[in-house]
Enzyme design. Sequence first.
Site, PDB file in Angstrom:
ATOM      1  N   CYS A 136       0.823  -1.212   0.000  1.00 46.45           N
ATOM      2  CA  CYS A 136       0.000   0.000   0.000  1.00 46.45           C
ATOM      3  C   CYS A 136       0.858   1.263   0.000  1.00 46.45           C
ATOM      4  O   CYS A 136       1.398   1.653   1.040  1.00 46.45           O
ATOM      5  CB  CYS A 136      -0.929  -0.009   1.209  1.00 46.45           C
ATOM      6  N   CYS A 139      -0.364   4.121   2.180  1.00 50.28           N
ATOM      7  CA  CYS A 139      -0.116   3.913   3.617  1.00 50.28           C
ATOM      8  C   CYS A 139       1.363   4.137   3.948  1.00 50.28           C
ATOM      9  O   CYS A 139       1.688   4.782   4.936  1.00 50.28           O
ATOM     10  CB  CYS A 139      -0.455   2.483   4.052  1.00 50.28           C
ATOM     11  N   ASP A 140       2.246   3.567   3.156  1.00 47.87           N
ATOM     12  CA  ASP A 140       3.657   3.471   3.558  1.00 47.87           C
ATOM     13  C   ASP A 140       4.626   4.279   2.702  1.00 47.87           C
ATOM     14  O   ASP A 140       5.811   4.366   3.041  1.00 47.87           O
ATOM     15  CB  ASP A 140       4.089   1.996   3.545  1.00 47.87           C
TER      16      ASP A 140
END
Length: 312
Positions: A136, A139-140
Amino acid sequence: MASYTTKVLIIGSGAAGCTASIYAARAGLNPIMVHGLQPGGQLTITSDVENYPGFEHAVQGPWLMEQMEKQAAHVGTKIFHDTIMEVDLSKRPFIAKGESGDEYISDTLVIATGASARWLGLESEKKFSGFGVSACATCDGFFFKNKEVVVIGGGNSAVEEALYLANIASKVTLIHRRDSLRAEKIGQERLFANPKVSVIWDSAVEEFLGTEEPNSLTAVRIKNLKTGAISEVKTDGAFVAIGHSPNTELFKDAITLDKDNYIQTTPGSTKTNIEGVFAAGDVQDKIFRQAVTAAGTGCMAALEAERFLSGH
Ligand code: NDP
């Protein structure tokens, strides 16, 4: 074996399921939420969450989900640690059977079973998951500011992840197993025009390599599928973007799914083809897939269930 009756049964306990529970409970509908296989959903396998509104500083995904579940319980949701194995949606009330043998009978149903990222299935992928390997970028990606990353895959997700990461990382290498992408043309054009992005064609990742204790990814070993040549690509991060699978197996005979097996909902609504059955979160969303959009559709599902109940 017990039998429980409710006005609203919510299957799944991620951001969509918890939010639907909170809204349904506060509307006095005494909902039941059944956890499922991965209590808390996909956020429980991420670390820092910086894009869920309401927190000045990053919070931990598992902690955020614990809070959402506690909030759902606090306002009156009954939560069951069970996994639904069978549903009968042919008539109302709907009947769902749990792995425990318990039965849940409900006037309305909110399906919030989410989706699961597909992984390559390598041992080393698991080992470095959260230590350089992610599924992701939203997200990261932030943790790879000015660093080098690779993205694996050739579909819309891979191209979107690569373009997203190109705004953050110093260099993005897309690794694809064939010599053409399946992503939409417009995405491909943007990708090829981006000076930070390069593509390695016809290649499969065979191994994620890095240091141990602490685990930290440093490279991927790839094999050219046409020539058989093995090489290593140095990288700080690897984003696996080979697709998601919506968790819809349970409903495929009763509910209309789209060509990628996501639940089809009426645009601007969480209604499915069955009256009284609503779908929220990633199980019906292949485009945004964010915790906050899942929470948003969870809220919509509870409000629509409430309206449905008051009309019947
Ligand atoms: P896709 O199934 O479209 O693409 C998966 C990609 O990963 C393919 O290029 C495939 O290769 C590759 N792949 C699959 N398995 C492996 C493996 N084991 N090893 C190496 N490579 C592998 O998934 P997406 O998540 O990209 O998209 C899913 C759906 O969601 C699509 O319909 C897509 O259009 C849609 N979507 C739409 C978006 C939007 O509209 N903004 C954004 C993201 C997704 P190969 O090509 O060789 O099969």
